[in-house]
Design a protein around this motif. Structure first.
Motif, PDB file in Angstrom:
ATOM      1  N   ASN A  78      30.068   4.702   5.099  1.00 23.96           N
ATOM      2  CA  ASN A  78      29.994   5.302   4.255  1.00 23.96           C
ATOM      3  C   ASN A  78      32.032   5.386   3.649  1.00 23.96           C
ATOM      4  OD1 ASN A  78      27.966   6.946   5.041  1.00 23.96           O
ATOM      5  ND2 ASN A  78      28.724   6.886   7.370  1.00 23.96           N
ATOM      6  N   VAL A  79      31.951   4.201   4.191  1.00 21.35           N
ATOM      7  CA  VAL A  79      33.946   3.991   2.484  1.00 21.35           C
ATOM      8  C   VAL A  79      33.398   3.802   1.311  1.00 21.35           C
ATOM      9  CG1 VAL A  79      35.297   2.481   2.632  1.00 21.35           C
ATOM     10  CG2 VAL A  79      34.736   2.841   4.868  1.00 21.35           C
ATOM     11  N   PRO A  80      32.970   5.282   0.875  1.00 27.03           N
ATOM     12  CA  PRO A  80      33.059   4.928  -0.928  1.00 27.03           C
ATOM     13  C   PRO A  80      33.265   4.447  -1.414  1.00 27.03           C
ATOM     14  CG  PRO A  80      34.261   7.186   0.274  1.00 27.03           C
ATOM     15  CD  PRO A  80      34.115   6.540   1.639  1.00 27.03           C
ATOM     16  N   CYS A  81      34.865   3.590  -1.132  1.00 28.04           N
ATOM     17  CA  CYS A  81      35.162   2.344  -1.470  1.00 28.04           C
ATOM     18  C   CYS A  81      34.157   1.325  -1.890  1.00 28.04           C
ATOM     19  CB  CYS A  81      36.584   1.470  -1.450  1.00 28.04           C
ATOM     20  SG  CYS A  81      38.382   3.126  -1.519  1.00 28.04           S
ATOM     21  N   PHE A  82      33.822   0.720  -0.370  1.00 30.02           N
ATOM     22  CA  PHE A  82      33.023  -0.172  -0.107  1.00 30.02           C
ATOM     23  C   PHE A  82      31.635  -0.544  -0.945  1.00 30.02           C
ATOM     24  CE2 PHE A  82      29.531  -2.431   2.221  1.00 30.02           C
ATOM     25  CZ  PHE A  82      30.361  -3.356   1.671  1.00 30.02           C
ATOM     26  N   CYS A  83      31.314   1.021  -0.627  1.00 25.77           N
ATOM     27  CA  CYS A  83      29.928   0.990  -1.611  1.00 25.77           C
ATOM     28  C   CYS A  83      29.968   1.036  -3.497  1.00 25.77           C
ATOM     29  CB  CYS A  83      29.604   2.549  -2.275  1.00 25.77           C
ATOM     30  SG  CYS A  83      29.458   2.945  -0.234  1.00 25.77           S
TER      31      CYS A  83
END
Length: 261
Positions: A78-83
């Protein structure tokens, strides 16, 4: 859990009097007083490294750890930057950070556990069984987990609980752990370095706003991550997951849980 009462190496050290220490090394009393005050960390007892342990209540503890792992992987997804990272970088980061993130999650959810010593088979037993017990019970735990390993995990948990870390602080700490730019093979190390710095900066700003009276809190929180680095992933896997996954690779389990394959 402490091994000092029956510890021969500790008894040997205790036999050296303070006078002997003074004669041998004039600076020893000062170091001794610092250690008593908690300024100089004590070295782990040699017995702690040799004593093997296993979970006292494996079903309960492993279930709790599995629940934390599910929540941990959900947090990462759910971490946008990770995705936005390349798939290969995602896999590297998850494989590198799952164990410290799990222990952080255990601290956040107040998951405690008890261990018990495992009896070492005698030389005669080893000869007679010829290793048959391990072949028949590959899920057996405790062979790779020492009391010293447990003490490191417990020290980290107690440190976190003593600081009463908030939900937001845990989230920023997890971000700093997840985004490790020093991993070999990353395609976007500079971007990941920026993400780690952003997590650390957000933690610093949050602490400065909420805990203005505690100027050292950011340093204390950062210090918990130093303790966390002493906890090894193979120990976490052996202790909390080997009883339920047996010989299944932890990497395989992580990828299956993370990507649903």
């Amino acid at each position: 859990m402490a091994c000092f009462d029956g510890c021969h190496c500790f008894s040997h050290k205790r036999g050296s009097s303070i006078l002997y220490s003074i004669l041998k090394n004039g600076t020893q009393p000062e170091r001794q007083s610092q250690r008593a005050a908690g300024l100089v960390p004590q070295q782990a007892c040699a017995c702690a490294s040799n004593t093997k342990v296993a979970l006292r209540y494996p079903q309960v503890t492993c279930k709790a750890a599995s629940a934390v792992l599910v929540k941990t992987l959900r947090f990462v997804k759910n971490v946008p930057c990770f995705c936005e990272l390349p798939g290969d970088d995602q896999v590297l980061l998850v494989r590198n950070s799952w164990a410290p993130l799990l222990v952080l999650g255990m601290a956040q959810d107040r998951v405690d556990f008890e261990t018990t010593e495992t009896a070492e088979p005698s030389m005669l037993q080893r000869i007679l069984t010829g290793g048959r017990e391990k072949r028949e019970h590959p899920q057996h735990t405790g062979d790779k987990v020492s009391l010293a390993d447990i003490q490191r995990i417990k020290a980290f948990l107690n440190k976190c609980w003593g600081l009463d870390i908030s939900t937001k602080e845990y989230a920023y700490l997890k971000g700093a752990v997840l985004f490790d730019p020093d991993l070999a093979g990353l395609q976007c190390p500079h971007y990941i370095c920026g993400l780690q710095s952003e997590a650390q900066r957000a933690l610093d700003e949050h602490v400065g706003m909420i805990h203005r009276e505690d100027a050292a809190r950011f340093a204390k929180l950062s210090g918990t991550l130093s303790l966390l680095r002493s906890v090894h992933a193979d120990v976490v896997a052996e202790l909390f997951f080997r009883p339920i996954i047996g010989t299944v690779s932890m990497d395989e389990l992580l990828i299956e849980m993370f990507y649903g394959k």
